[in-house]
Design a protein around this motif. Structure first.
Motif, PDB file in Angstrom:
ATOM      1  N   UNK A  46     -14.418  19.251  17.347  1.00 52.88           N
ATOM      2  CA  UNK A  46     -15.779  19.762  17.523  1.00 52.88           C
ATOM      3  C   UNK A  46     -16.816  18.702  17.155  1.00 52.88           C
ATOM      4  N   UNK A  47     -16.578  18.008  16.035  1.00 51.61           N
ATOM      5  CA  UNK A  47     -17.514  16.959  15.640  1.00 51.61           C
ATOM      6  C   UNK A  47     -17.569  15.828  16.654  1.00 51.61           C
ATOM      7  N   UNK A  48     -16.400  15.436  17.164  1.00 57.95           N
ATOM      8  CA  UNK A  48     -16.369  14.360  18.162  1.00 57.95           C
ATOM      9  C   UNK A  48     -17.055  14.786  19.447  1.00 57.95           C
ATOM     10  N   UNK A  49     -16.888  16.042  19.844  1.00 50.15           N
ATOM     11  CA  UNK A  49     -17.516  16.531  21.073  1.00 50.15           C
ATOM     12  C   UNK A  49     -19.037  16.553  20.941  1.00 50.15           C
ATOM     13  N   UNK A  50     -19.507  16.872  19.738  1.00 50.31           N
ATOM     14  CA  UNK A  50     -20.955  16.860  19.516  1.00 50.31           C
ATOM     15  C   UNK A  50     -21.493  15.434  19.617  1.00 50.31           C
ATOM     16  N   UNK A  51     -20.740  14.463  19.099  1.00 47.17           N
ATOM     17  CA  UNK A  51     -21.219  13.081  19.067  1.00 47.17           C
ATOM     18  C   UNK A  51     -21.214  12.408  20.427  1.00 47.17           C
ATOM     19  N   UNK A  52     -20.563  12.990  21.427  1.00 41.50           N
ATOM     20  CA  UNK A  52     -20.597  12.387  22.760  1.00 41.50           C
ATOM     21  C   UNK A  52     -21.647  13.057  23.641  1.00 41.50           C
ATOM     22  N   UNK A  53     -22.456  13.938  23.082  1.00 45.41           N
ATOM     23  CA  UNK A  53     -23.557  14.536  23.832  1.00 45.41           C
ATOM     24  C   UNK A  53     -24.715  13.542  23.851  1.00 45.41           C
ATOM     25  N   UNK A  54     -24.802  12.790  24.939  1.00 47.52           N
ATOM     26  CA  UNK A  54     -25.746  11.668  24.990  1.00 47.52           C
ATOM     27  C   UNK A  54     -27.203  12.120  24.865  1.00 47.52           C
ATOM     28  N   UNK A  55     -27.509  13.316  25.286  1.00 46.18           N
ATOM     29  CA  UNK A  55     -28.904  13.784  25.264  1.00 46.18           C
ATOM     30  C   UNK A  55     -29.284  14.469  23.960  1.00 46.18           C
ATOM     31  N   UNK A  56     -28.383  14.552  23.008  1.00 47.19           N
ATOM     32  CA  UNK A  56     -28.678  15.256  21.764  1.00 47.19           C
ATOM     33  C   UNK A  56     -29.568  14.385  20.875  1.00 47.19           C
TER      34      UNK A  56
END
Length: 284
Positions: free
Chosen positions: A94-104
């Motif tokens: 979950x943490x890794x998936x959040x960190x690949x959200x380029x627009x976040x």
């Protein structure tokens, strides 16, 4: 007469020397394990190197299965390993998936904050005080929570997620898939190698954990198998038995029980583990 060219095969010395060296290294590794296995199957007390048990018996393993003082720590180790592995994979993915959200917004800031904790931490005493304030001492949560949050594994998983073609995410968004749907239906199925390798790292960490149990747990009923193994060998804390089994046999049987789960798991996960060694090394 036609001259025939005779090709002579040259014998290369390197493969032969390499094979001899690896055979010697394998023997050096296997001989101690063989000695422990033989002693665990020998009911008679004895020391020194023996190729075969003099008095074959499996009573040492029976005692581990039948005595509460021995099988309870083993069950606690199994519980902590399974629950901790699931928690670690859940937080890492979950943490890794959040960190690949380029627009976040603030994505890089969050990444740097996580990387900062890999270099600096609070230290043993502040961490103990935090555990005490949170009322986690003498609970399994004091072991599960610190080890489940592993930034190194999270970064590895993020690097693997970044290697997934961006076109797959765009196609899923066009089809109306939500971010959590993309995570479940696309990211996780494509990440089996990474999940297996990182899950194996988590499992080994939880199974072999000794420090956290030593620091945060003082109840004998909550000790894991590594703590019990230490007391068996260093303190001779061997349960009384009526099967005329020597303490040395019980100690060696406990060592075999401690190492045999991952001797079985490693060959099963070997293919996934080899694939996951280069997690995130190749990107689109």
């Amino acid at each position: 007469m036609s001259n025939t060219n005779k090709k002579t095969k040259k014998v290369k010395a390197f493969p032969i020397v390499n094979a001899i060296i690896f055979i010697l290294i394998s023997l050096i590794i296997l001989l101690p394990l063989w000695k422990v296995l033989v002693d665990s199957l020998d009911a008679a007390p004895g020391y020194g190197m023996r190729l075969w048990p003099n008095n074959l018996s499996i009573n040492g393993y029976k005692l581990i299965v039948t005595r509460t003082a021995l099988y309870r720590p083993f069950l606690i180790s199994c519980l902590v390993t399974v629950v901790g592995c699931v928690m670690g994979l859940l937080l890492s993915t979950l943490g890794a998936y959040v960190l690949i959200q380029w627009n976040m917004p603030g994505r890089n800031l969050f990444a740097y904050m996580l990387l900062f904790t890999m270099i600096f931490n609070g230290g043993m005493i502040p961490t103990y005080l935090v555990m005490n304030q949170l009322k986690l001492l003498n609970t399994l949560w004091a072991v599960l929570l610190p080890l489940s949050i592993n930034v190194y594994n999270l970064v590895l998983m993020r690097n693997f997620f970044e290697g997934i073609p961006q076109s797959l995410f765009e196609a899923a968004e066009i089809d109306g898939c939500s971010p959590i749907g993309i995570f479940i239906k696309i990211v996780l199925p494509l990440s089996k190698a990474a999940l297996a390798s990182i899950g194996l790292m988590f499992a080994v960490t939880f199974w072999n954990d000794y420090t956290n149990f030593k620091l945060y747990v003082t109840k004998n009923s909550l000790y894991n198998f590594q703590m019990k193994l230490r007391s068996l060998i260093m303190d001779s804390d061997v349960p009384q038995n009526n099967d005329k089994v020597s303490d040395n046999t019980i100690q060696n049987a406990a060592i075999i029980v401690a190492i045999i789960p991952f001797m079985i798991i490693y060959p099963i996960c070997q293919d996934y583990f080899v694939q996951g060694v280069n997690v995130g090394a190749v990107k689109e």
